[in-house]
Design a protein around this motif. Sequence first.
Motif, PDB file in Angstrom:
ATOM      1  N   PHE A 230       1.723  13.142  -0.020  1.00 47.56           N
ATOM      2  CA  PHE A 230       0.601  13.721  -0.695  1.00 47.56           C
ATOM      3  C   PHE A 230       0.991  15.216  -1.485  1.00 47.56           C
ATOM      4  N   ALA A 231       1.923  15.822  -0.676  1.00 49.01           N
ATOM      5  CA  ALA A 231       2.050  17.368  -1.237  1.00 49.01           C
ATOM      6  C   ALA A 231       2.658  17.194  -2.718  1.00 49.01           C
ATOM      7  N   ALA A 232       3.160  16.069  -3.132  1.00 48.83           N
ATOM      8  CA  ALA A 232       3.639  16.035  -4.386  1.00 48.83           C
ATOM      9  C   ALA A 232       2.826  15.948  -5.517  1.00 48.83           C
ATOM     10  N   TRP A 233       1.355  15.671  -4.938  1.00 48.10           N
ATOM     11  CA  TRP A 233       0.337  15.395  -6.059  1.00 48.10           C
ATOM     12  C   TRP A 233      -0.846  16.364  -5.721  1.00 48.10           C
ATOM     13  N   PRO A 234      -0.721  17.601  -6.088  1.00 47.43           N
ATOM     14  CA  PRO A 234      -1.822  18.518  -5.897  1.00 47.43           C
ATOM     15  C   PRO A 234      -2.997  18.323  -6.693  1.00 47.43           C
ATOM     16  N   ASP A 235      -2.815  17.689  -7.785  1.00 50.23           N
ATOM     17  CA  ASP A 235      -3.945  17.064  -8.672  1.00 50.23           C
ATOM     18  C   ASP A 235      -4.888  16.125  -8.042  1.00 50.23           C
ATOM     19  N   LEU A 236      -4.500  15.667  -6.950  1.00 51.87           N
ATOM     20  CA  LEU A 236      -5.263  14.540  -6.541  1.00 51.87           C
ATOM     21  C   LEU A 236      -6.075  15.143  -5.312  1.00 51.87           C
TER      22      LEU A 236
ATOM     23  N   ALA B 247      -4.125   3.506  -4.605  1.00 51.12           N
ATOM     24  CA  ALA B 247      -5.250   3.686  -4.349  1.00 51.12           C
ATOM     25  C   ALA B 247      -5.781   5.080  -4.688  1.00 51.12           C
ATOM     26  N   LEU B 248      -5.087   6.086  -4.629  1.00 54.48           N
ATOM     27  CA  LEU B 248      -5.526   7.430  -5.246  1.00 54.48           C
ATOM     28  C   LEU B 248      -5.918   7.335  -6.569  1.00 54.48           C
ATOM     29  N   ALA B 249      -4.741   6.715  -7.460  1.00 52.97           N
ATOM     30  CA  ALA B 249      -4.984   7.333  -8.798  1.00 52.97           C
ATOM     31  C   ALA B 249      -6.299   6.173  -9.453  1.00 52.97           C
ATOM     32  N   LEU B 250      -6.358   5.147  -8.668  1.00 51.65           N
ATOM     33  CA  LEU B 250      -7.453   4.046  -9.095  1.00 51.65           C
ATOM     34  C   LEU B 250      -8.762   4.857  -8.786  1.00 51.65           C
ATOM     35  N   TRP B 251      -8.802   5.597  -7.630  1.00 56.34           N
ATOM     36  CA  TRP B 251      -9.811   6.018  -7.053  1.00 56.34           C
ATOM     37  C   TRP B 251     -10.459   7.147  -8.222  1.00 56.34           C
ATOM     38  N   GLN B 252      -9.657   8.017  -8.591  1.00 47.85           N
ATOM     39  CA  GLN B 252      -9.649   9.160  -9.258  1.00 47.85           C
ATOM     40  C   GLN B 252     -10.192   8.662 -10.620  1.00 47.85           C
ATOM     41  N   LEU B 253      -9.428   7.583 -11.120  1.00 51.15           N
ATOM     42  CA  LEU B 253      -9.978   6.842 -12.614  1.00 51.15           C
ATOM     43  C   LEU B 253     -11.375   6.384 -12.422  1.00 51.15           C
ATOM     44  N   TRP B 254     -11.745   5.726 -11.091  1.00 50.26           N
ATOM     45  CA  TRP B 254     -13.110   5.006 -10.949  1.00 50.26           C
ATOM     46  C   TRP B 254     -14.173   6.264 -10.933  1.00 50.26           C
ATOM     47  N   ARG B 255     -13.883   7.363 -10.377  1.00 53.98           N
ATOM     48  CA  ARG B 255     -14.615   8.446 -10.158  1.00 53.98           C
ATOM     49  C   ARG B 255     -15.115   8.963 -11.671  1.00 53.98           C
TER      50      ARG B 255
ATOM     51  N   PHE C  27       0.770  -1.413  -0.067  1.00 52.73           N
ATOM     52  CA  PHE C  27       0.011   0.032  -0.019  1.00 52.73           C
ATOM     53  C   PHE C  27       0.849   1.464   0.029  1.00 52.73           C
ATOM     54  N   GLY C  28       1.825   1.266   0.723  1.00 54.06           N
ATOM     55  CA  GLY C  28       2.962   2.349   0.662  1.00 54.06           C
ATOM     56  C   GLY C  28       2.241   3.674   1.158  1.00 54.06           C
ATOM     57  N   THR C  29       2.432   4.625   0.337  1.00 55.34           N
ATOM     58  CA  THR C  29       1.764   5.848   0.684  1.00 55.34           C
ATOM     59  C   THR C  29       0.367   5.829   0.138  1.00 55.34           C
ATOM     60  N   GLY C  30      -0.026   5.111  -0.591  1.00 56.79           N
ATOM     61  CA  GLY C  30      -1.524   5.130  -1.071  1.00 56.79           C
ATOM     62  C   GLY C  30      -1.794   5.699  -2.509  1.00 56.79           C
ATOM     63  N   LEU C  31      -0.557   6.088  -2.965  1.00 59.62           N
ATOM     64  CA  LEU C  31      -0.646   6.704  -4.209  1.00 59.62           C
ATOM     65  C   LEU C  31      -1.427   5.567  -5.296  1.00 59.62           C
TER      66      LEU C  31
END
Length: 415
Positions: free
Chosen positions: A109-115, A73-81, A67-71
């Motif tokens: 998470f500060a590295a990915w403001p788009d999320l 999960a976040l990318a998958l969640w964004q695509l799912w939405r 799972f790591g940082t959850g990156l």
Amino acid sequence: MTEESLVCEPARLDWSEPSGPRAADYGDVYFSAEDGLEETRAVFLAGCGLPEAWQGRRHFVVGELGFGTGLSALALWQLWRETRPSGAWLDFVSVEKHPLSRDEAVRAFAAWPDLEPLTTRLLAQWPSRQKGVHRLVFSEDGFAITVVHDAVELALADMDFRADAWFLDGFAPAKNDAMWSQDVLDEVGRLSASGARVGTFTVAGHVRRGLQAAGFEVVKRPGFGRKRERLEAVFPGTPAATMPPPRKVAIIGAGIAGASLARAFAGRGSEVVVFDAAGPAGGASGAPAGLLTPRLERADRPHVRATLAAFDYARRCYEDFDGFYPGGVVRLAKDEREAQRFAGIAALMDERVEWDGAVLQMHAAARIEPARIVAQMLGDVPVHEARVASIAETDGDVQLADADGETLCRADCIV
């Protein structure tokens, strides 16, 4: 009685590089210095044929190792939405041996403001370091994360589900061989649905051969950035159509348990009706006050992990409701023997449970008003004040009747 800790050893991060954190114990990065988010999209999302693979599906399951940082999960969640089929549900099931703290996740998470705002919503439910299952549900998006904190081989052996896709995202095989062992890859095969696809950044020979031995057909694909190649794999068979949730569900009992079930079924799109002889929040669930506290034992056993997981999940469910009052609860020791037991329990837990020499402080516990919590969980679900006297199965449904034989309800299933 085992004295193993009930919490995982935390991740030890090295933030000396501007590109992001490194795992000090494994000497590897959590995500690509070139563009971690784009690598995730290319290696895992596109590598598993997403979003095309879930079109027309009512339920889709993605498994992940690391799972790591959850990156991911976040990318998958964004695509799912963005591409979710109407009324569909996505379960993301992941494993992590060394969880990050919430503060470390904020920094990553500060590295990915788009999320944003997904990172904010994930951080609001960020799991503790407690061993076992952590269930994070985002019902408005038809999306849930189930992350298991444990060694990967132990976690997978206890699982029973079928994944439609896998993200193999552990640290590099040369630096974390336990994540890529044949036993682990065999478990991935056991837990795969027909037609399941695998995406991974590595092309290590023993991983390729291990996936083949586990039943997958494996091919090399062009890599991301400076990596020349990556692997994709497919499990034999054709993806099966998923069964829709029951159209109508009847639940007997309008207390905490019944309301929890009603909320879960309604969230999956079922029509729900509840029956209780005492009406809503009858019995103990109608008490004017209650305490939400973890059930604590001085042992790392399956039922202990289960009850602690249930406590965490309940807290996440209740904390936005009126009638939930956080602030912690203390337990007093009745004698020296119990004081020693409380001290031993606290030694197995994280900072949310502490023994100060006089009381056991349960910082995550809370005071609740059960009747108000139940009413909000039920929402618009109708509750009928009636006693169900008989239940009869007929062709295709279940019939509920009262003591006079009058039909109260017909439903696809009953709880």
